[in-house]
Design a protein around this motif. Sequence first.
Motif, short mmCIF file in Angstrom:
data_model
loop_
_atom_site.label_atom_id
_atom_site.label_comp_id
_atom_site.label_asym_id
_atom_site.label_seq_id
_atom_site.Cartn_x
_atom_site.Cartn_y
_atom_site.Cartn_z
N HIS A 203 1.09 -0.90 -0.33
CA HIS A 203 0.04 -0.09 0.16
C HIS A 203 0.76 1.14 0.03
N VAL A 204 2.05 1.44 0.85
CA VAL A 204 3.05 2.54 0.35
C VAL A 204 3.61 2.81 -0.12
N ASN A 205 3.75 1.51 -1.42
CA ASN A 205 4.25 1.75 -2.63
C ASN A 205 3.20 1.91 -3.71
N ARG A 206 2.12 1.87 -3.56
CA ARG A 206 0.79 1.47 -4.69
C ARG A 206 1.59 1.68 -5.78
N SER A 207 1.55 3.36 -6.05
CA SER A 207 1.53 4.29 -7.34
C SER A 207 2.92 3.47 -7.52
N GLN A 208 4.14 2.75 -7.04
CA GLN A 208 4.96 2.36 -7.99
C GLN A 208 4.52 1.12 -8.29
N LEU A 209 3.75 0.37 -7.43
CA LEU A 209 3.43 -1.14 -7.98
C LEU A 209 2.19 -1.34 -9.26
N MET A 210 1.67 -0.30 -8.63
CA MET A 210 0.06 -1.02 -10.17
C MET A 210 0.27 -0.61 -11.12
N PRO A 211 -0.07 -2.45 -11.74
CA PRO A 211 -0.49 -2.52 -12.53
C PRO A 211 -1.16 -1.53 -13.87
N THR A 212 -1.17 -1.81 -15.33
CA THR A 212 -2.36 -1.12 -16.51
C THR A 212 -2.59 -1.97 -16.50
#
Length: 396
Positions: A203-212
């Motif tokens: 959750h902390v790294n969500r913007s980094q990890l979320m795929p398209t």
Amino acid sequence: MTDLSVPIAKPEHEGVAIPPPLWLLAELTYRCPLHCVFCYNPTNYADHSHELDTAQWIDFLRQARALGAAQLGFSGGEPLLRDDLEMLVAEARKLGFYTNLITSGIGLTDKRLGALKEAELDHIQLSFQDSTQELNDFLSHTKTFDLKSRVAKLIKAHNFPMVLNCALHRYNLPHIGRVIDMAFAMGAEYLELANTQYYGWAHVNRSQLMPTAEQLKEAEAVVERYRKEIGEKCKIFFVVPDYYETRPKRCMNGWGQVFLGIAPDGAALPCHTARSLPGLTFPNVTETSVREIWYESDAFNRFRGSGWMKEPCRSCDEKTIDLGGCRCQAYLLTQDPANADPVCDKSPHHERVIEVLRAASKRQEPQEQPIVFRNDANSRRFAERERPQKGGDEQP
């Protein structure tokens, strides 16, 4: 403590008998040699450094088995950091549990595998972060790819059934074919391609990890092609991230219905990440019997059944299917764990999920911002930040 030799009628909740816990997760320690950016352990794990001793774990296992628990996972952190792991596995098998070791493989030597075989461990789930050394080592912030590869060979040499697990996200979804090739070459009977769910460090790294959406679609097509080619030689499981669904999954197949997790310090949890929820005091197995925890505690009854639900869940004709979805996800996205899981498109907060996906679709590469690795220093910072807000809701 309850006399476990005396049969007791199972209590009811909302007029329905509460089933016994079937699936146990023993998180033996939060200590871990890896620093994975998607770890589900609580970000403030530094505030929960105490660990149950061997006798306390064995007492818990005996009580849980007496209630009817059947499947047991040894996890962490890294469970191999516990010197008594083999002893606990042996005791669990004597009690009749089906046992599973969930491990990074770090510390899994030929000698320890022999000892685990003698203890009658049933199977091992080995995690990789990617099929390439570069990305595997970056995501775990360690140089462990070659070691994991050697451990995979040792697991097969000792004739253990092996599940290979790889958490998927924006960084490694394009490599999914190579991940499958790697698992097949290593002789894995099962491959779990679990798209990251956004709790804890993820959750902390969500913007980094979320795929398209495009990455997911392409990955699913690759998985289907391999399933046809490989067949039953290696069973491939592909778990879609909740954010890309329009209906939520049941929280651990129902809060307080199947799953009982015990944190390293003995706190009993209805799901892996329940410690993130405010207003709940989680009972501890060193102070309360497992029977009382499961059937009578507020923590396990708070979200059982449907009586706790607010609208739109309360009047929804699908509420018995998903039971309102994930409580931790509801809290992380709406600040109220009793709200409908925003993954559901009936939720008034569903737009918050759409916003996250919309932001992910606009990026061809992860954002230029520091990624936060799971380590003690970062955990202490999270713990310090959260401590005043908790107000004593959680046990130290």
